[in-house]
Design a protein around this motif. Structure first.
Motif, PDB file in Angstrom:
ATOM      1  N   LEU A 244      -6.246  -0.121  -4.675  1.00  0.00           N
ATOM      2  CA  LEU A 244      -7.274   1.179  -3.614  1.00  0.00           C
ATOM      3  C   LEU A 244      -7.983   1.059  -4.120  1.00  0.00           C
ATOM      4  O   LEU A 244      -8.954   1.642  -2.571  1.00  0.00           O
ATOM      5  CB  LEU A 244      -6.878   1.872  -5.708  1.00  0.00           C
ATOM      6  CG  LEU A 244      -6.494   3.749  -5.150  1.00  0.00           C
ATOM      7  CD1 LEU A 244      -5.692   3.586  -4.005  1.00  0.00           C
ATOM      8  CD2 LEU A 244      -6.700   4.715  -6.295  1.00  0.00           C
ATOM      9  N   TYR A 248     -10.100   1.541   0.025  1.00  0.00           N
ATOM     10  CA  TYR A 248     -10.687   1.957   0.684  1.00  0.00           C
ATOM     11  C   TYR A 248     -12.178   1.195   1.283  1.00  0.00           C
ATOM     12  O   TYR A 248     -13.180   1.517   1.844  1.00  0.00           O
ATOM     13  CB  TYR A 248     -12.062   3.039  -0.594  1.00  0.00           C
ATOM     14  CG  TYR A 248     -13.047   4.342  -0.684  1.00  0.00           C
ATOM     15  CD1 TYR A 248     -12.242   5.373   0.002  1.00  0.00           C
ATOM     16  CD2 TYR A 248     -14.559   3.917  -0.459  1.00  0.00           C
ATOM     17  CE1 TYR A 248     -13.379   6.221   0.193  1.00  0.00           C
ATOM     18  CE2 TYR A 248     -15.178   4.090   0.079  1.00  0.00           C
ATOM     19  CZ  TYR A 248     -14.876   5.754   0.435  1.00  0.00           C
ATOM     20  OH  TYR A 248     -15.825   7.068   0.555  1.00  0.00           O
ATOM     21  N   SER A 253     -11.335   6.147   3.065  1.00  0.00           N
ATOM     22  CA  SER A 253     -10.039   7.771   3.072  1.00  0.00           C
ATOM     23  C   SER A 253      -8.920   7.517   3.529  1.00  0.00           C
ATOM     24  O   SER A 253      -8.173   6.985   2.798  1.00  0.00           O
ATOM     25  CB  SER A 253     -11.197   8.677   2.952  1.00  0.00           C
ATOM     26  OG  SER A 253     -11.701   9.330   1.736  1.00  0.00           O
ATOM     27  N   LEU A 254      -8.723   7.324   5.180  1.00  0.00           N
ATOM     28  CA  LEU A 254      -7.817   7.121   5.359  1.00  0.00           C
ATOM     29  C   LEU A 254      -6.945   5.442   5.105  1.00  0.00           C
ATOM     30  O   LEU A 254      -5.897   5.411   5.140  1.00  0.00           O
ATOM     31  CB  LEU A 254      -7.564   6.756   6.740  1.00  0.00           C
ATOM     32  CG  LEU A 254      -6.929   6.864   7.974  1.00  0.00           C
ATOM     33  CD1 LEU A 254      -6.002   8.429   7.278  1.00  0.00           C
ATOM     34  CD2 LEU A 254      -7.261   6.322   9.120  1.00  0.00           C
ATOM     35  N   VAL A 256      -7.425   4.229   1.886  1.00  0.00           N
ATOM     36  CA  VAL A 256      -6.360   4.958   0.686  1.00  0.00           C
ATOM     37  C   VAL A 256      -5.137   5.340   1.025  1.00  0.00           C
ATOM     38  O   VAL A 256      -3.993   5.314   0.132  1.00  0.00           O
ATOM     39  CB  VAL A 256      -7.033   5.496  -0.498  1.00  0.00           C
ATOM     40  CG1 VAL A 256      -6.159   5.909  -1.452  1.00  0.00           C
ATOM     41  CG2 VAL A 256      -8.280   4.862  -0.379  1.00  0.00           C
ATOM     42  N   ILE A 257      -5.311   5.996   2.035  1.00  0.00           N
ATOM     43  CA  ILE A 257      -3.449   7.363   2.148  1.00  0.00           C
ATOM     44  C   ILE A 257      -2.567   6.453   2.897  1.00  0.00           C
ATOM     45  O   ILE A 257      -1.445   6.302   2.269  1.00  0.00           O
ATOM     46  CB  ILE A 257      -4.678   8.998   3.010  1.00  0.00           C
ATOM     47  CG1 ILE A 257      -4.905   9.492   2.751  1.00  0.00           C
ATOM     48  CG2 ILE A 257      -2.749   9.028   3.210  1.00  0.00           C
ATOM     49  CD1 ILE A 257      -5.150  10.984   3.664  1.00  0.00           C
ATOM     50  N   ILE A 258      -2.695   5.832   3.522  1.00  0.00           N
ATOM     51  CA  ILE A 258      -2.157   4.912   4.514  1.00  0.00           C
ATOM     52  C   ILE A 258      -1.545   4.359   3.633  1.00  0.00           C
ATOM     53  O   ILE A 258      -0.513   3.367   3.457  1.00  0.00           O
ATOM     54  CB  ILE A 258      -2.580   4.598   5.695  1.00  0.00           C
ATOM     55  CG1 ILE A 258      -2.787   5.246   6.902  1.00  0.00           C
ATOM     56  CG2 ILE A 258      -1.439   3.738   6.198  1.00  0.00           C
ATOM     57  CD1 ILE A 258      -3.206   5.403   7.930  1.00  0.00           C
ATOM     58  N   MET A 260      -1.820   3.552   0.170  1.00  0.00           N
ATOM     59  CA  MET A 260      -0.628   3.830  -1.302  1.00  0.00           C
ATOM     60  C   MET A 260       0.629   3.953  -0.485  1.00  0.00           C
ATOM     61  O   MET A 260       1.685   3.835  -0.807  1.00  0.00           O
ATOM     62  CB  MET A 260      -1.891   4.994  -1.476  1.00  0.00           C
ATOM     63  CG  MET A 260      -2.447   4.709  -2.178  1.00  0.00           C
ATOM     64  SD  MET A 260      -3.278   6.611  -2.603  1.00  0.00           S
ATOM     65  CE  MET A 260      -1.948   6.953  -4.234  1.00  0.00           C
ATOM     66  N   ALA A 261       0.539   4.186   0.558  1.00  0.00           N
ATOM     67  CA  ALA A 261       2.099   5.071   1.197  1.00  0.00           C
ATOM     68  C   ALA A 261       3.140   3.713   1.786  1.00  0.00           C
ATOM     69  O   ALA A 261       4.393   3.661   1.520  1.00  0.00           O
ATOM     70  CB  ALA A 261       1.792   5.955   2.291  1.00  0.00           C
TER      71      ALA A 261
END
Length: 327
Positions: A244, A248, A253-254, A256-258, A260-261
């Motif tokens: 995680l 970053y 932040s983007l 982290v989102i992508i 994780m998915a």
């Protein structure tokens, strides 16, 4: 079928023991990762067969009276707690898969062992890692550990020692401090990595016997220096880089989102592949062995996933060879 599974189990566990105790085997190129992972095939198959009622009573005695104690002592002698925790988690997964029950006793014993030993970890590492004597045997290390434990709990009350251990463990297991420092420093003091921490993917699959001078992955040390977790002259320590935080540090932040998915989707696909209702015990343990190290998502993503892929290929070839003449 059971005879072949036993052969595979004892063969892989034998490779693990040979690597642990024979220096000449330890010096063989490319064998390190294979030998370290082979223990899961060996122990996993034996425990699966034991839970399924397929082991003779003498093999049960061998498993619980020799193999498990040897593994516990080997893992304690490393002065690291991840190997011991991994053993407990691995056994727990198989027990739950076969019987639908979680072995609470194993888990409690594992937790108690970690809490009891943690206060002496640093002193134990100093004595066994940095001492002028470099040829400590496993017996030497275990004796040192028990001496330190005796001194620790004789010089302080048990309650105070346990409280100290809990405080140290909570600090060690929490990544909030590391994550907050990375967020605060990126990109104002430290530029985004822009995928630089994933470069190891490009050459990790090349065996060292083909490329003897293949660069070592030093991303943990580099990460520690980038964010001032390590002193400038410390070129040995590897600072854990959880996935995680790595997302970053590379893309913000983007990322982290992508990230994780994508990891979630990939895990779901792999778990589905190795959890089919008609899967055989060997296929199940093979899949578990390949995927199991990935549960510890606090090391460099490229290092962990490339290791899983390499393990898959190596074990697939080894199993094909062992089963080639099974008929």
């Amino acid at each position: 079928e059971m005879r072949h599974l036993r052969l595979i189990a004892y063969t892989f566990y034998g490779v693990h023991l040979a690597y642990a105790f024979i220096p000449a085997v330890q010096n063989l190129p490319t064998l390190n990762q294979f030998a370290l992972a082979s223990v899961w095939i060996g122990i996993g198959l034996l425990y699966y067969l034991l839970m399924d009622g397929q082991l003779h009573w003498s093999e049960k005695v061998l498993f619980f009276g020799v193999i498990i104690p040897v593994e516990v002592l080997l893992r304690l002698s490393t002065a690291q707690f991840y190997p011991l925790v991994s053993l407990v988690v691995f056994i727990t997964i198989i027990r739950w898969s076969v019987s639908g029950r979680i072995p609470a006793g194993y888990i409690i014993l594992g937790i108690v062992a970690v809490i009891a030993i943690y206060p002496i970890k640093n002193e134990f590492r100093t004595l066994t890692w940095f001492s002028w004597k470099k040829d400590f045997t496993y017996v030497d290390k275990i004796e040192i550990m028990f001496d330190l434990l005796a001194k620790k709990y004789q010089s302080a009350s048990t309650g105070a020692a346990v409280e100290e251990s809990q405080q140290q463990l909570s600090t060690r297991l929490s990544h909030i401090y590391v994550f907050s420092q990375v967020v605060n420093m990126t990109p104002y003091q430290v530029q985004f990595w822009d995928g630089g921490s994933y470069v190891y993917f490009l050459y990790s699959y090349i065996p060292r016997f083909l490329w003897p001078d293949k660069p070592e992955s030093t991303i943990g040390n580099e990460f520690g220096h980038r964010y001032s977790f390590l002193s400038a002259d410390d070129n040995e320590t590897s600072w854990n880089l959880p996935w995680l935080i790595e997302f970053y540090a590379n893309f913000g932040s983007l990322g982290v989102i992508i990230g994780m998915a994508l990891v979630g989707i990939l895990f779901r696909m792999l778990v589905g592949l190795f959890s089919h209702p008609d899967i055989t015990p060997l296929e199940y343990i093979f899949g578990l062995t390949v995927l199991f190290p990935l549960y510890n998502a606090e090391s460099n993503l490229a290092l962990m996933w490339s290791g899983a892929i390499t393990t898959f290929v190596a074990f697939y070839v080894a199993l094909r060879i062992l089963l080639a003449h099974r008929k």
